[in-house]
Scaffold this motif. Structure first.
Motif, short mmCIF file in Angstrom:
data_model
loop_
_atom_site.label_atom_id
_atom_site.label_comp_id
_atom_site.label_asym_id
_atom_site.label_seq_id
_atom_site.Cartn_x
_atom_site.Cartn_y
_atom_site.Cartn_z
N TYR A 123 45.67 43.81 31.69
CA TYR A 123 44.56 42.85 31.56
C TYR A 123 45.06 41.46 31.19
O TYR A 123 44.72 40.47 31.86
N LEU A 124 45.84 41.37 30.14
CA LEU A 124 46.26 40.05 29.65
C LEU A 124 47.32 39.40 30.54
O LEU A 124 47.54 38.19 30.46
N LYS A 125 47.96 40.18 31.39
CA LYS A 125 48.99 39.63 32.28
C LYS A 125 48.42 39.17 33.62
O LYS A 125 49.15 38.60 34.43
N ASP A 126 47.15 39.47 33.88
CA ASP A 126 46.54 39.05 35.15
C ASP A 126 45.09 38.65 34.92
O ASP A 126 44.17 39.22 35.51
N THR A 127 44.90 37.68 34.08
CA THR A 127 43.53 37.26 33.75
C THR A 127 42.82 36.65 34.95
O THR A 127 41.59 36.70 35.04
N CYS A 171 45.14 50.05 24.64
CA CYS A 171 45.96 48.95 24.14
C CYS A 171 47.08 48.62 25.13
O CYS A 171 47.40 47.44 25.37
N LYS A 173 45.48 46.88 28.14
CA LYS A 173 45.10 45.49 27.84
C LYS A 173 46.32 44.59 27.78
O LYS A 173 46.31 43.46 28.30
N LYS A 174 47.39 45.08 27.15
CA LYS A 174 48.59 44.26 26.98
C LYS A 174 49.35 44.09 28.28
O LYS A 174 49.78 42.98 28.62
N GLU A 175 49.53 45.20 29.02
CA GLU A 175 50.40 45.18 30.19
C GLU A 175 49.68 44.86 31.50
O GLU A 175 50.32 44.49 32.48
#
Length: 271
Positions: free
Chosen positions: A78-82, A71, A74-76
């Motif tokens: 994955y979702l910050k460097d799509t 988690c 993913k938050k720090e």
């Protein structure tokens, strides 16, 4: 859940008492309907009981750690460097290949700050690279072949480290070749030339210092073994591939690097 069951039972009792004062036919029809409703409610109560019990189960701390770790990633990350992950979904083109020890204290992505997609990493006991032999050690050999011929890496780094248990085991192996494990000694004997050199040059030193010397010398043995691969040797001679030795000392927080072609350059302290 107990209060829900009690309220339900009380309601059914009151309804039965009321119906008992009515006509037999009405009572019969109502009783059948009550039974149907009772069966449905009992199933619902059973499901709620199971759900409550599952909620009360203590979560396995190992599973929770894995969940929390992902988690956070993913938050720090994955979702910050799509954009990065969109690019990686189409393939990889790392410039580096790294051989590092499996030791939990020396993850090369942390030590050298490689981002995802930057380094093709192989980890094993004592960061060994076996020589080119078609019928021996296919795991490391396949990784070298894939990295050099398909990924076209430009640098291969063999990274040794301080307090290496694999090197300590190598330095402790009996001279008669007897083994105590099913696999470990057979693997670390790849570095036997490093052990022989250390025994010859530093045999008078305390054992821990001999191990430290062997941790570096074993890196050079692995680098030499890399040059036994024809495609590695050709790439080095063409100047499209460079070999590097590295030594991470987590006791004093230093990292030393040296180049390796057909001779060894002086160590360079990275600060």
């Amino acid at each position: 859940m107990g209060s829900t069951s009690n309220s339900y039972n009380e309601a059914v009792d009151r309804l039965n008492k009321l119906l008992s004062t009515q006509s037999p036919n009405l009572y019969s029809v109502a009783a059948k309907k009550i039974q149907e409703i009772t069966d449905e409610l009992q199933q619902q109560v059973a499901v709620e009981d199971v759900t409550q019990k599952l909620d009360e189960v203590v979560v396995d701390p190992v599973v929770q750690k894995l969940k929390n770790g992902f988690c956070h990633f993913k938050k720090e990350v994955y979702l910050k460097d799509t954009d990065l992950f969109s690019k990686l979904s189409k393939g990889q083109s790392p410039k580096f290949m790294v051989f590092a020890c499996s030791d939990s204290r020396v993850c090369p992505s942390h030590v050298l700050k490689f981002n995802l997609g930057e380094a093709f990493v192989v980890r094993n006991i004592a960061n060994m690279v076996a020589p080119y032999e078609k019928n021996e050690y296919p795991g490391t050999s396949a990784a070298v072949e894939y990295a050099v011929l398909h990924l076209k890496v430009e640098h291969i780094i063999v990274m040794g480290h301080s307090c290496c248990g694999g090197i300590k085991a190598l330095m402790s192996m009996p001279d008669d070749g007897t083994t105590q494990t099913a696999f470990i000694e057979n693997w670390i004997k790849i570095g036997k030339e490093a052990r022989s050199k250390v025994n010859k040059l530093h045999g008078n030193l305390p054992f821990d210092q001999q191990c430290s010397a062997c941790e570096k010398e074993a890196v050079n043995v692995s680098l030499t073994n890399l040059l036994t691969f024809p495609f590695v040797r050709d790439a080095v001679l063409k100047g499209i591939l460079a070999l590097h030795g590295g030594y991470y000392n987590f006791v004093d927080g230093t990292f030393k690097r040296w180049s390796f072609t057909y001779s060894i350059t002086e160590e360079e302290l990275l600060e």
